[in-house]
Motif scaffolding. Structure first.
Motif, PDB file in Angstrom:
ATOM      1  N   TYR A 105       0.827  -1.212   0.000  1.00  0.00           N
ATOM      2  CA  TYR A 105       0.000   0.000   0.000  1.00  0.00           C
ATOM      3  C   TYR A 105       0.854   1.251   0.000  1.00  0.00           C
ATOM      4  O   TYR A 105       2.041   1.217   0.340  1.00  0.00           O
ATOM      5  CB  TYR A 105      -1.009  -0.014   1.153  1.00  0.00           C
ATOM      6  CG  TYR A 105      -0.483   0.195   2.542  1.00  0.00           C
ATOM      7  CD1 TYR A 105       0.181  -0.812   3.223  1.00  0.00           C
ATOM      8  CD2 TYR A 105      -0.707   1.400   3.216  1.00  0.00           C
ATOM      9  CE1 TYR A 105       0.619  -0.626   4.516  1.00  0.00           C
ATOM     10  CE2 TYR A 105      -0.266   1.598   4.511  1.00  0.00           C
ATOM     11  CZ  TYR A 105       0.401   0.580   5.165  1.00  0.00           C
ATOM     12  OH  TYR A 105       0.836   0.764   6.446  1.00  0.00           O
ATOM     13  N   ILE A 106       0.240   2.325  -0.435  1.00  0.00           N
ATOM     14  CA  ILE A 106       0.826   3.669  -0.389  1.00  0.00           C
ATOM     15  C   ILE A 106      -0.003   4.444   0.622  1.00  0.00           C
ATOM     16  O   ILE A 106      -1.170   4.743   0.374  1.00  0.00           O
ATOM     17  CB  ILE A 106       0.782   4.331  -1.776  1.00  0.00           C
ATOM     18  CG1 ILE A 106       1.644   3.517  -2.752  1.00  0.00           C
ATOM     19  CG2 ILE A 106       1.243   5.783  -1.707  1.00  0.00           C
ATOM     20  CD1 ILE A 106       1.526   3.961  -4.195  1.00  0.00           C
ATOM     21  N   PRO A 107       0.569   4.725   1.809  1.00  0.00           N
ATOM     22  CA  PRO A 107      -0.244   5.327   2.869  1.00  0.00           C
ATOM     23  C   PRO A 107      -0.589   6.786   2.549  1.00  0.00           C
ATOM     24  O   PRO A 107       0.115   7.461   1.810  1.00  0.00           O
ATOM     25  CB  PRO A 107       0.661   5.239   4.096  1.00  0.00           C
ATOM     26  CG  PRO A 107       2.048   5.236   3.560  1.00  0.00           C
ATOM     27  CD  PRO A 107       1.968   4.532   2.224  1.00  0.00           C
ATOM     28  N   ASP A 108      -1.694   7.217   3.144  1.00  0.00           N
ATOM     29  CA  ASP A 108      -2.033   8.639   3.064  1.00  0.00           C
ATOM     30  C   ASP A 108      -1.668   9.268   4.428  1.00  0.00           C
ATOM     31  O   ASP A 108      -0.521   9.650   4.633  1.00  0.00           O
ATOM     32  CB  ASP A 108      -3.511   8.799   2.718  1.00  0.00           C
ATOM     33  CG  ASP A 108      -3.856  10.244   2.379  1.00  0.00           C
ATOM     34  OD1 ASP A 108      -2.922  11.079   2.357  1.00  0.00           O
ATOM     35  OD2 ASP A 108      -5.035  10.540   2.144  1.00  0.00           O
ATOM     36  N   GLN A 109      -2.578   9.287   5.373  1.00  0.00           N
ATOM     37  CA  GLN A 109      -2.267   9.869   6.687  1.00  0.00           C
ATOM     38  C   GLN A 109      -1.969   8.798   7.732  1.00  0.00           C
ATOM     39  O   GLN A 109      -1.429   9.103   8.794  1.00  0.00           O
ATOM     40  CB  GLN A 109      -3.424  10.760   7.166  1.00  0.00           C
ATOM     41  CG  GLN A 109      -3.729  11.918   6.216  1.00  0.00           C
ATOM     42  CD  GLN A 109      -2.526  12.816   5.969  1.00  0.00           C
ATOM     43  OE1 GLN A 109      -1.760  13.125   6.887  1.00  0.00           O
ATOM     44  NE2 GLN A 109      -2.320  13.211   4.722  1.00  0.00           N
ATOM     45  N   LYS A 110      -2.303   7.534   7.434  1.00  0.00           N
ATOM     46  CA  LYS A 110      -2.190   6.490   8.453  1.00  0.00           C
ATOM     47  C   LYS A 110      -1.497   5.244   7.904  1.00  0.00           C
ATOM     48  O   LYS A 110      -1.710   4.863   6.747  1.00  0.00           O
ATOM     49  CB  LYS A 110      -3.601   6.100   8.935  1.00  0.00           C
ATOM     50  CG  LYS A 110      -4.256   7.167   9.784  1.00  0.00           C
ATOM     51  CD  LYS A 110      -5.640   6.762  10.256  1.00  0.00           C
ATOM     52  CE  LYS A 110      -6.674   7.008   9.181  1.00  0.00           C
ATOM     53  NZ  LYS A 110      -8.063   6.832   9.645  1.00  0.00           N
ATOM     54  N   CYS A 111      -0.703   4.629   8.784  1.00  0.00           N
ATOM     55  CA  CYS A 111      -0.090   3.332   8.472  1.00  0.00           C
ATOM     56  C   CYS A 111      -0.693   2.286   9.414  1.00  0.00           C
ATOM     57  O   CYS A 111      -1.005   2.596  10.568  1.00  0.00           O
ATOM     58  CB  CYS A 111       1.424   3.370   8.690  1.00  0.00           C
ATOM     59  SG  CYS A 111       2.321   4.482   7.602  1.00  0.00           S
ATOM     60  N   VAL A 112      -0.791   1.032   8.933  1.00  0.00           N
ATOM     61  CA  VAL A 112      -1.327  -0.013   9.798  1.00  0.00           C
ATOM     62  C   VAL A 112      -0.238  -0.475  10.767  1.00  0.00           C
ATOM     63  O   VAL A 112       0.917  -0.669  10.387  1.00  0.00           O
ATOM     64  CB  VAL A 112      -1.892  -1.183   8.978  1.00  0.00           C
ATOM     65  CG1 VAL A 112      -0.820  -1.919   8.204  1.00  0.00           C
ATOM     66  CG2 VAL A 112      -2.661  -2.134   9.873  1.00  0.00           C
ATOM     67  N   GLU A 113      -0.624  -0.649  12.015  1.00  0.00           N
ATOM     68  CA  GLU A 113       0.316  -1.061  13.072  1.00  0.00           C
ATOM     69  C   GLU A 113       0.437  -2.584  13.030  1.00  0.00           C
ATOM     70  O   GLU A 113      -0.576  -3.297  12.993  1.00  0.00           O
ATOM     71  CB  GLU A 113      -0.215  -0.559  14.421  1.00  0.00           C
ATOM     72  CG  GLU A 113       0.793  -0.553  15.532  1.00  0.00           C
ATOM     73  CD  GLU A 113       0.841  -1.896  16.207  1.00  0.00           C
ATOM     74  OE1 GLU A 113       1.931  -2.275  16.679  1.00  0.00           O
ATOM     75  OE2 GLU A 113      -0.196  -2.584  16.230  1.00  0.00           O
ATOM     76  N   LEU A 114       1.693  -3.112  13.059  1.00  0.00           N
ATOM     77  CA  LEU A 114       1.897  -4.533  12.763  1.00  0.00           C
ATOM     78  C   LEU A 114       1.362  -5.469  13.837  1.00  0.00           C
ATOM     79  O   LEU A 114       0.846  -6.546  13.524  1.00  0.00           O
ATOM     80  CB  LEU A 114       3.374  -4.804  12.514  1.00  0.00           C
ATOM     81  CG  LEU A 114       3.881  -4.306  11.166  1.00  0.00           C
ATOM     82  CD1 LEU A 114       5.305  -4.747  10.940  1.00  0.00           C
ATOM     83  CD2 LEU A 114       2.982  -4.799  10.042  1.00  0.00           C
ATOM     84  N   LYS A 115       1.501  -5.106  15.094  1.00  0.00           N
ATOM     85  CA  LYS A 115       0.979  -5.977  16.169  1.00  0.00           C
ATOM     86  C   LYS A 115      -0.535  -6.144  16.005  1.00  0.00           C
ATOM     87  O   LYS A 115      -1.048  -7.268  16.092  1.00  0.00           O
ATOM     88  CB  LYS A 115       1.304  -5.348  17.528  1.00  0.00           C
ATOM     89  CG  LYS A 115       0.808  -6.139  18.732  1.00  0.00           C
ATOM     90  CD  LYS A 115       1.842  -7.062  19.292  1.00  0.00           C
ATOM     91  CE  LYS A 115       1.283  -7.978  20.380  1.00  0.00           C
ATOM     92  NZ  LYS A 115       1.109  -7.273  21.669  1.00  0.00           N
ATOM     93  N   SER A 116      -1.244  -5.053  15.736  1.00  0.00           N
ATOM     94  CA  SER A 116      -2.700  -5.173  15.590  1.00  0.00           C
ATOM     95  C   SER A 116      -3.056  -5.908  14.305  1.00  0.00           C
ATOM     96  O   SER A 116      -4.054  -6.631  14.245  1.00  0.00           O
ATOM     97  CB  SER A 116      -3.355  -3.787  15.612  1.00  0.00           C
ATOM     98  OG  SER A 116      -3.403  -3.204  14.325  1.00  0.00           O
TER      99      SER A 116
END
Ligand SMILES: [Ca+2]
Ligand SMILES: [Ca+2]
Ligand SMILES: [Ca+2]
Ligand SMILES: [Ca+2]
Ligand SMILES: [Ca+2]
Ligand SMILES: [Ca+2]
Ligand SMILES: [Ca+2]
Ligand SMILES: [Ca+2]
Ligand SMILES: [Ca+2]
Ligand SMILES: [Ca+2]
Ligand SMILES: [Ca+2]
Ligand SMILES: [Ca+2]
Ligand SMILES: [Ca+2]
Ligand SMILES: [Ca+2]
Ligand SMILES: [Ca+2]
Ligand SMILES: [Ca+2]
Lengths: 139, 139, 139, 139, 139, 139, 139, 139, 139, 139
Positions: H49-60
């Motif tokens: 993905y190409i993030p906009d304002q948010k990145c997904v957190e890996l633990k979650s």
């Protein structure tokens, strides 16, 4: 006249019976039917043998493999059966058959069986360095 | 009626008990839980055995593997446990189980355990030349 | 004056006959004719030997291989024939020839033959750890 | 409380000491300093052992590996040192450590060292056919 | 002051002479000249040894390899020569040198030579399961 | 009641018709007969499609593939025929079929055919960096 | 009556001329002579084409390739010549020929040439995700 | 307190929202149940993905993946569902999800779906030469 | 009379100037000296070009490459220099040179440079399906 | 005097600023600390750039990479930070940085970021046939 599948295995005379030498054959086109469901099964066969007086003729080997196409066989049994047929036809000093069956139910199964002529002993193996083919300019 | 996970391992009769032959099985879908954290663990299992009177039936092997899905087990212990269960069910001449666990903490762990039937001896191995599959037009 | 194909195999003196050492040679350009149909056959040859007093000279080996181009030969026989010719020319302590023939009829065939000098024994092999080339920054 | 690097190696009890079995561990994240220049060195470590009464605990192994990060060590010496530490902690029946150091000066260096418990003998190896994983529909 | 090519091979003291351990070194940058034509030849060298009291120092090994750059040498002779030089410098318990020469005339040539210290015997090899690096999540 | 081969292709409703997405299917078990000689032919099929309102059901796809087992077909024709049947059943936005036939006469043949729904346009492709699976600790 | 080499290329009617589809053919058994030295040259040919009204017949293609066996040809010229012959015989919408010649003088040479029918335009390519065959249980 | 599976996806702030950059994530440990038979299914997921304002957190992300373990889902539907959930949580400029499911019935299935933010356009790709990692001393 | 290194590049007449075709050449035996330290550097060169009226002659290319053996050159500069020399000699429609230098200081460096003849435009590329060589019985 | 880690990046003058050419650099020895736990993180970096007036000097690049060894950084942030530093030092026409981080929590993460000089446009790419290195005698 077109060829027909057959259980007959033709042989020819070993050109150098004075020496133990190895013949390696790969047969990627084996198929038969599952005896329970009637559905097709597939395998690649690998045959290695040290001939005595007879070598298996390749055209007849191909027709022999074809002859299983419409027959029902279990994995473990058909591997031993093919080995038995090849041993009866060629009476080799040594023969090993490896059958790699296509995946079923997410599980992969291979079967390996071999035959040794009574009284035959392999020469002690000379272990040499081994190399990947054409690796010389690749480090 | 859908299948259910079970610790019962079914067997069938060895079609060729007169010969030592090898059965190789790969099971890429093993998963259980970490007994400390409850989080899922994953492994690929590789089973090699030389049957005596019984072979393990693949459908039941699949349900047996499934039965670990919601149980907690340590790596070293579960590998030995599965080997013990398979040995009890099939009483093989020889059996080797290899478990390759998915990476944890940046460290990769595999476990290999084996069983030999009392008094069984392997035939001396005939060492042959080995070839990569279908390599004949690749040098 | 251009080179010509020839069955003559030239040799040179082994520079270190005091030691058993291995020479490995790959020849991807072997071709001859099928004695039945006259159609071209192809193979890659792998030669491994431990020289005694003589080593095979590479230019002459190339011309020797070329000399089969318009001759008819069966797979099993030509492999043994080339081994015999090389043994006669170099009288090695040990020689192994592997011929990997191109696929025919969907079946892949390799032939491996070897010669040992009477009375020669290989030193027991020192088994070492083996590594893929340049693997050090690849894990 | 965050973890800290430490030279302490924790162990846990071997779940199946009645059987010789193999544990294989890969550690791609080893780094220390060159004692001459102070510059970082990198290696991947491969640990194989047959436990006796104790197995090495992986979390502590990770912290132990971390403890070398700011220390100066030569390649040959640090490989033998880590083996010695692991042997002292686990007192295994057999242990082999392989260190593959990243390329330096265009030259690639690996070091392999091993330890055997006094009086321990490996069982004679049962040699089986080996297969590439999941190769069954690839020939 | 820049380094110069040299036939001098420096050594350092073996840090653990109490144990037979293996050092594996790959040298992809060997080049010399063909003694007949003066044209450049190339090879990758693989050195494996079990040190006794001395290890070869890598910087000096690099300068030693460089020293062949403008010299004429035949394949079989230079492999044995380098082995002899390294044996004289390090007096190892065991040493094996493998030279993989770049393809010439469509033919690929490798040479393997080794030295054993008089009276030295390798420990019987403990054969373990082997694994491709980082294969744990790849089946 | 066991399954039977059939030319009927079942479909199910596309779960997300609001989006163009790709389904990739590999079928390594295709076999039919050569219309000239009656001998078995083999191929691996690769199917890629972007569904519209219907997706092909896998069980029926398997029975459809099985239905070719005893029929005679030429390579180029059967590839186009299977594509036509799948297009008729699923009416996809886009479909591509690749057939890789096993080697015949030393020659390897693949056939690739595709179908586009009238008026359908692919979105411009977003080109991203691509990575070999699980390569992160392998350099 | 055995087959003979020939420059005649037979064709058959395209079974689906309504559609642009691709035929990919690999021919690993090409050999001719060097026009300067008379020595054998070898190459693997890769042929890709989009047929119009005619497809090349494989048996005749094999005999055509055979016909170069005793002729002298330069690398760049023979690749363009074979493309010209195939274009004349099949009048395709598009054809690309790639020739990979065996290494000569330590240098590797490939030649790629292509032909487009006047007025023919390829459909804009639909770019899809691509996958290694049977990779589904390999990560 | 041990972690629990959850459908909640945590995010963190994109550190460089001024630039389109790509995040590639591989998740080899996805498993759910077949909604028809209740048997376990497995897949490896690839997320780009190409993030906009948010990145997904890996633990979650890991706990989210875990949450499918005891749920029934079809292949095509679950791939689109996971993409929808990730898009809702991170509102990316671009996101592509590839699911490679383990083989079922001898057939291999992958699904690829993607999302583009309304009005977002990728910059024209700069195509560069690409290289296999660490290939520099391998030719 | 033996050959000598030379900066002269010989050419021959393009046999098919009516067509844009590609010549790909690999040269694994490039070596020069580091201008700072005088130590040897190594690289593999990959040359791709579309000839206009002249093709580079391979024997002279080999002698040209040899001529760098005792000269000092930086990586970025020598790559551009060789491209300039080849462009001057052959005046191609298009030429790309890729130099893969052996690892230095743990860092791997490649350089890629290209030249286009003024006014020359490449034909729009016809994108075809691509296949790994001889993959037809490999799934 | 030994080298020290530093955030200073040295440059040298581009030898051929008249031409857009690509420099590809691989750095397998990146390590920093996790800002949350203080534990070491590892990555391999791949840098591709088209220089304008300045090229990055490799020795200083190595010391720059070293300078992160004892600093805490998040994956996404450090990749963008290194790209920013390299852009500031070299002011390239184009630069792309790819960071492949070692597996964490069973999940693999890569980050790719790039920079384009304002007003710079890449030349339209000339697409050529591509070949695996030294594949010429491998089919
Ligand atoms: Ca061996
Ligand atoms: Ca073996
Ligand atoms: Ca080949
Ligand atoms: Ca060995
Ligand atoms: Ca490497
Ligand atoms: Ca073994
Ligand atoms: Ca071994
Ligand atoms: Ca991995
Ligand atoms: Ca990856
Ligand atoms: Ca593509
Ligand atoms: Ca597979
Ligand atoms: Ca690309
Ligand atoms: Ca392409
Ligand atoms: Ca295969
Ligand atoms: Ca490309
Ligand atoms: Ca090669």
């Amino acid at each position: 006249m077109p060829s027909q599948p057959t259980k007959d295995l033709e042989t020819f005379e070993n050109p150098t019976p004075t020496r133990d030498f190895q013949i390696h054959i790969e047969i990627p086109e084996f198929t038969c039917l599952c005896p329970k469901t009637g559905q097709p099964d597939f395998a690649t066969l690998f045959l290695d043998y040290i001939p005595d007086q007879k070598c298996v003729e390749l055209k007849s080997l191909k027709l022999y493999i074809w002859s299983f196409r419409n027959e029902g066989h279990f994995h473990e049994a058909v591997t031993n059966r093919i080995l038995d047929d090849l041993v009866r036809a060629t009476e080799p000093r040594f023969m090993r058959l490896t059958a790699k069956f296509y995946v079923r139910g997410g599980i992969f199964t291979n079967v390996v069986a071999e035959h040794r002529k009574a009284g035959w002993q392999p020469q002690p193996r000379v272990e040499l360095a081994e190399f990947a083919p054409q690796s010389n300019t690749r480090g």
